[in-house]
Design an enzyme around this catalytic site. Sequence first.
Site, PDB file in Angstrom:
ATOM      1  N   CYS A 106     -12.668  -8.736  -5.922  1.00  0.00           N
ATOM      2  CA  CYS A 106     -11.217  -8.956  -5.852  1.00  0.00           C
ATOM      3  C   CYS A 106     -10.579  -9.255  -7.212  1.00  0.00           C
ATOM      4  O   CYS A 106      -9.367  -9.181  -7.366  1.00  0.00           O
ATOM      5  CB  CYS A 106     -10.907 -10.083  -4.877  1.00  0.00           C
TER       6      CYS A 106
ATOM      7  N   ASN B  86      -5.672  -9.007   2.897  1.00  0.00           N
ATOM      8  CA  ASN B  86      -6.432  -9.023   1.640  1.00  0.00           C
ATOM      9  C   ASN B  86      -6.935  -7.603   1.357  1.00  0.00           C
ATOM     10  O   ASN B  86      -7.809  -7.103   2.049  1.00  0.00           O
ATOM     11  CB  ASN B  86      -7.601 -10.009   1.788  1.00  0.00           C
TER      12      ASN B  86
ATOM     13  N   HIS C 213      -3.736 -13.323  -6.239  1.00  0.00           N
ATOM     14  CA  HIS C 213      -4.555 -12.582  -5.274  1.00  0.00           C
ATOM     15  C   HIS C 213      -4.168 -13.057  -3.872  1.00  0.00           C
ATOM     16  O   HIS C 213      -3.989 -14.250  -3.639  1.00  0.00           O
ATOM     17  CB  HIS C 213      -6.026 -12.880  -5.560  1.00  0.00           C
TER      18      HIS C 213
END
Length: 332
Positions: free
Chosen positions: A116, A286, A256
């Site tokens: 990520c 996500n 994020h």
Amino acid sequence: MDKKIKATITGLGAYLPERILTNSDLEAMVETSNEWIVTRCGIEERRIARADEFSSTMGARAAQTAMQQAKITANEIDAIIVCSMTPDYLCPSTAALIQNELQATRACAIDIQAACSGFLYGLSIAKAWIDSTVFKNILVIATEKNSAYIDYKDRGTCILFGDGAGAAVVQKGGPGYAIDYVSIGADGSEANLIVIPASGCRMPASEETVKNGDHFLKMNGKEVFKHAVRRMEAAAKECLDKTGISQEELGWLIPHQANLRIMEAISKRFQIPWERVYRTIHKYGNTSSSTVPIALAEFDAEKAAKHNEHLLLVAFGGGLTWGASLLTKVDA
Ligand code: UT7
């Protein structure tokens, strides 16, 4: 702050698949509830790619938008950096596939894998290549087809992840978002917290691995949560220390989008008002490395930032890896 002409994000693009998977769809698949997902994570729905959409095709679409905004043609691109934990193949690279799709025939092409945090790693490399005059025009693309690796029987992961891509053109000088500093880091001693076990040479795919579901992503969410805030906070502090920008001067946080509670914790640590925390998690969930460039592209489209305003990007993910970057909006 030094006055030299900096590596700058001059174009941004995002691509999200059309299909929407809602919390009520998931209620019919696993034992969960809309209420739990919204209150514990902040997610209402996420996008799922079609069978004929891949990390490469989504990444190319995002890149085309970014190139249009930067007013640059495919032939001018020197390098393509693709950040993905869900590449089309282990070999060839997704970057090579995108190079062909865009017909960016002059560009070198490389995949990087930092889960990520990938986009922050990509920005760091692009900045170094621009600063050292190795390349002039670089595409940094984050693209993920997470749905290909998600076990839709595992409520610990299937409610969280979605598909999508974001892209940035990085050049020397603006207008755009000057990259003042990028901090990246890793802690491989916690590698077991986010793993796709049968995804490489350590556990080659077999009938057995498929039967055991080892080709799916496994995450110890609770443990990951504990590390996320601390690591992102430290990386963000490094950005402030190195640039001499104070916490009070931060205009926006673009984090994020893994969990709303993690985003809240970071905004509190840096005293950034909640309305200045750019959020897409409710609609996209996500999307791993893509969350930051997708959010930045949508933020930019809203023309929210003023000249000279400072943006803080932060990300965290498998590896463990993390990153933060300080950007400054520069108008023409
Ligand atoms: O992007 C890469 C980095 N990833 C992250 O940053 C993810 C970080 N972690 C998280 O976001 C959170 O840990 C999760 C959203 C994954 C889980 O939230 P949590 O608050 O840590 O939940 P938990 O695992 O501690 O579980 C709390 C309770 C448990 O029930 P009991 O034991 O208290 O009765 C779970 O079984 O919630 C239960 N639970 C669920 N209930 C309904 C766990 N998942 C679900 C679910 N629906 N989907």
